[in-house]
Write an enzyme that holds these catalytic residues in place. Structure first.
Site, PDB file in Angstrom:
ATOM      1  N   GLU A  79     -27.208  -6.132 -15.936  1.00 21.38           N
ATOM      2  CA  GLU A  79     -27.958  -7.356 -16.213  1.00 21.38           C
ATOM      3  C   GLU A  79     -29.343  -7.001 -16.748  1.00 21.38           C
ATOM      4  O   GLU A  79     -30.257  -6.713 -15.963  1.00 21.38           O
ATOM      5  CB  GLU A  79     -28.124  -8.174 -14.932  1.00 21.38           C
ATOM      6  CG  GLU A  79     -26.819  -8.559 -14.287  1.00 21.38           C
ATOM      7  CD  GLU A  79     -26.972  -9.771 -13.367  1.00 21.38           C
ATOM      8  OE1 GLU A  79     -26.291 -10.767 -13.611  1.00 21.38           O
ATOM      9  OE2 GLU A  79     -27.795  -9.726 -12.441  1.00 21.38           O
ATOM     10  N   GLY A 104     -31.543 -15.749 -16.940  1.00 14.97           N
ATOM     11  CA  GLY A 104     -32.112 -17.092 -16.833  1.00 14.97           C
ATOM     12  C   GLY A 104     -33.046 -17.458 -17.988  1.00 14.97           C
ATOM     13  O   GLY A 104     -33.760 -18.458 -17.927  1.00 14.97           O
ATOM     14  N   HIS A 154     -29.631  -6.976  -6.865  1.00 16.28           N
ATOM     15  CA  HIS A 154     -29.961  -7.905  -7.952  1.00 16.28           C
ATOM     16  C   HIS A 154     -31.437  -7.754  -8.321  1.00 16.28           C
ATOM     17  O   HIS A 154     -32.280  -7.505  -7.449  1.00 16.28           O
ATOM     18  CB  HIS A 154     -29.670  -9.345  -7.511  1.00 16.28           C
ATOM     19  CG  HIS A 154     -29.730 -10.298  -8.667  1.00 16.28           C
ATOM     20  ND1 HIS A 154     -30.920 -10.784  -9.146  1.00 16.28           N
ATOM     21  CD2 HIS A 154     -28.754 -10.799  -9.460  1.00 16.28           C
ATOM     22  CE1 HIS A 154     -30.659 -11.575 -10.194  1.00 16.28           C
ATOM     23  NE2 HIS A 154     -29.362 -11.594 -10.396  1.00 16.28           N
ATOM     24  N   GLU A 195     -33.653  -9.832  -8.944  1.00 17.66           N
ATOM     25  CA  GLU A 195     -34.571 -10.720  -8.206  1.00 17.66           C
ATOM     26  C   GLU A 195     -34.909 -10.126  -6.839  1.00 17.66           C
ATOM     27  O   GLU A 195     -36.031 -10.268  -6.343  1.00 17.66           O
ATOM     28  CB  GLU A 195     -33.942 -12.121  -8.080  1.00 17.66           C
ATOM     29  CG  GLU A 195     -34.024 -12.864  -9.410  1.00 17.66           C
ATOM     30  CD  GLU A 195     -32.868 -13.812  -9.682  1.00 17.66           C
ATOM     31  OE1 GLU A 195     -32.158 -14.200  -8.741  1.00 17.66           O
ATOM     32  OE2 GLU A 195     -32.670 -14.149 -10.873  1.00 17.66           O
ATOM     33  N   ASN A 253     -22.801 -16.214  -9.384  1.00 23.81           N
ATOM     34  CA  ASN A 253     -23.919 -15.928  -8.476  1.00 23.81           C
ATOM     35  C   ASN A 253     -24.747 -17.207  -8.374  1.00 23.81           C
ATOM     36  O   ASN A 253     -25.509 -17.539  -9.273  1.00 23.81           O
ATOM     37  CB  ASN A 253     -24.762 -14.779  -9.067  1.00 23.81           C
ATOM     38  CG  ASN A 253     -26.047 -14.549  -8.279  1.00 23.81           C
ATOM     39  OD1 ASN A 253     -26.209 -15.065  -7.172  1.00 23.81           O
ATOM     40  ND2 ASN A 253     -26.973 -13.785  -8.867  1.00 23.81           N
ATOM     41  N   LYS A 282     -27.132 -17.945  -6.435  1.00 25.63           N
ATOM     42  CA  LYS A 282     -28.546 -17.747  -6.049  1.00 25.63           C
ATOM     43  C   LYS A 282     -28.919 -18.739  -4.943  1.00 25.63           C
ATOM     44  O   LYS A 282     -28.080 -19.108  -4.129  1.00 25.63           O
ATOM     45  CB  LYS A 282     -29.446 -17.840  -7.278  1.00 25.63           C
ATOM     46  CG  LYS A 282     -28.955 -16.923  -8.414  1.00 25.63           C
ATOM     47  CD  LYS A 282     -29.951 -16.747  -9.515  1.00 25.63           C
ATOM     48  CE  LYS A 282     -29.352 -15.840 -10.594  1.00 25.63           C
ATOM     49  NZ  LYS A 282     -30.288 -15.463 -11.624  1.00 25.63           N
ATOM     50  N   SER A 319     -27.584 -14.788 -18.915  1.00 27.40           N
ATOM     51  CA  SER A 319     -27.357 -15.907 -19.828  1.00 27.40           C
ATOM     52  C   SER A 319     -25.980 -15.883 -20.477  1.00 27.40           C
ATOM     53  O   SER A 319     -25.827 -16.230 -21.643  1.00 27.40           O
ATOM     54  CB  SER A 319     -28.462 -15.958 -20.897  1.00 27.40           C
ATOM     55  OG  SER A 319     -29.724 -16.146 -20.272  1.00 27.40           O
TER      56      SER A 319
HETATM   57  P1  PGA Z   1     -28.101 -16.153 -15.523  1.00 25.74           P
HETATM   58  O1  PGA Z   1     -28.188 -15.205 -14.237  1.00 25.74           O
HETATM   59  O2  PGA Z   1     -26.631 -16.236 -15.906  1.00 25.74           O
HETATM   60  O3  PGA Z   1     -28.657 -17.460 -15.081  1.00 25.74           O
HETATM   61  O4  PGA Z   1     -28.904 -15.490 -16.605  1.00 25.74           O
HETATM   62  C1  PGA Z   1     -27.367 -14.065 -14.094  1.00 25.74           C
HETATM   63  C2  PGA Z   1     -27.715 -13.364 -12.801  1.00 25.74           C
HETATM   64  O5  PGA Z   1     -28.910 -13.287 -12.461  1.00 25.74           O
HETATM   65  O6  PGA Z   1     -26.824 -12.863 -12.090  1.00 25.74           O
END
Ligand code: PGA
Length: 250
Positions: A165, A171, A97, A99, A10, A12, A210
Site C-alpha cells: 500500500e 484514501g 498498516h 496508519e 479494511n 478501519k 484507492s
Molecule cells: P483506501 O485504503 O482504499 O481507502 O485507499 C486502503 C487501506 O488503507 O487499506
C-alpha cells in the site's frame, strides 16, 4: 491452474455493530454473483467482530481483525490478544498498516512480534508495507519495502498475506499505475521466494490504495497482484463486491 484472488475489506474505524450487521448482510447477498476464484474477507472494527462472524458463519466470506497485541494475556489495558481473536473464528489480522505505523508509532520490530503472535494462534497476518511519497521521489521505494518485509519475516512461517500500500495512494484517490504496482509486487514475490522457497509462490500479494471498481481490473491483471486490500470502497457493499467481480478469470 487458474489464478486465485483475495479481496479484503479494511473497514478501519467505521461502522457501529448494528451498521456493520447491515453491511455484512448486503455483502453476503451480493457475493452470490461473484465467481469462486475470488476469495473475500472483511475486517470490521473489534466491536463488530462477534456479530459479523455470526452472520458470516456458513458462508464462504472470511473475517479478520485490524490489529492485535502480541502479549498472551495480562496487564495490557486496552489491548486484544491473538487467542481472543482466534476464539471468534477469525481467519485474518491486518498488521503494520501505515496508519498504525504513523499515528500509533508502530515500528518494524513491534510488527514482527505481532506477526509471530498471530501465527502462533493460527491467524493469518496481512502484513502491510508501503513507501511515503518522499521515499518514492528519492528512489528509496524498494529499499523501504525490503526492510519492512525482511524485518517482519525473520523466523515466521509462510502462513501470511502481504499488502503493498503506497502511503501516498491511501484514501487520496491517487492510485499507483498498474506498472508501478507490478514492479513492487515482483520485488516482493522475489523476496518471498528467497525466504520460503516454492511456498513463497502461494502467498497472496494484495495491492491497496484507492482501489475502486473502475481501476481494479487493470491492477488485478498484473502477474504478481493477486488481490486487493480495500479501504473506502469496502464500506459500500456494491463497490466492494464490484471490485471482486473485476478480477480476471483464467
Ligand atoms: P483506501 O485504503 O482504499 O481507502 O485507499 C486502503 C487501506 O488503507 O487499506
Amino acid at each position: 491452474m487458474d489464478r486465485q484472488y483475495l479481496i479484503v475489506g479494511n473497514w478501519k474505524m467505521n461502522k457501529t455493530p448494528s451498521q456493520s450487521a447491515d453491511l455484512v448482510k448486503e455483502i453476503v447477498d451480493l457475493r452470490r454473483g461473484i465467481a469462486s476464484h475470488v476469495a473475500i474477507a472483511i475486517c470490521p472494527p473489534f466491536t463488530s467482530l462477534d456479530r459479523c462472524a455470526a452472520l458470516l458463519s456458513g458462508t464462504d466470506i472470511a473475517i479478520g481483525a485490524q490489529n492485535l497485541y502480541f502479549g498472551k494475556e495480562g496487564a495490557f489495558t486496552g489491548e486484544i490478544s491473538a487467542s481472543m481473536l482466534k476464539d471468534l473464528d477469525l481467519k485474518y489480522v491486518i498488521l503494520g498498516h501505515s496508519e498504525r505505523r504513523t499515528i500509533f508509532h508502530e515500528n518494524n520490530e513491534l510488527i514482527h512480534q505481532k506477526i509471530k503472535a498471530a501465527q502462533a494462534s493460527q491467524l493469518t497476518p496481512i502484513l502491510c508495507v508501503g513507501e511515503t511519497l518522499n521515499e518514492r521521489e528519492a528512489g528509496q521505494t524498494l529499499a523501504t519495502i525490503g526492510e519492512q518485509i525482511l524485518s517482519a519475516l525473520n523466523s515466521v512461517d509462510s502462513n501470511l498475506v502481504i499488502a503493498y500500500e503506497p502511503i501516498w495512494a491511501i484514501g487520496t484517490g491517487k492510485t499507483a499505475t498498474p506498472e508501478m504496482a507490478q514492479e513492487v509486487h515482483r520485488f516482493i514475490r522475489e523476496l518471498l521466494l528467497k525466504q520460503f522457497g516454492e511456498n513463497g509462490q502461494r502467498i497472496h500479494i494484495l495491492y491497496g490504495g484507492s482501489m475502486k471498481p473502475d481501476n481494479a481490473a487493470s491492477l488485478l491483471k498484473q502477474p504478481d497482484i493477486t488481490g486487493g486490500l480495500i479501504g473506502g470502497a469496502s464500506l459500500v457493499a456494491e463497490s466492494f463486491v464490484n471490485i471482486a467481480a473485476a478480477a480476471p478469470n483464467g
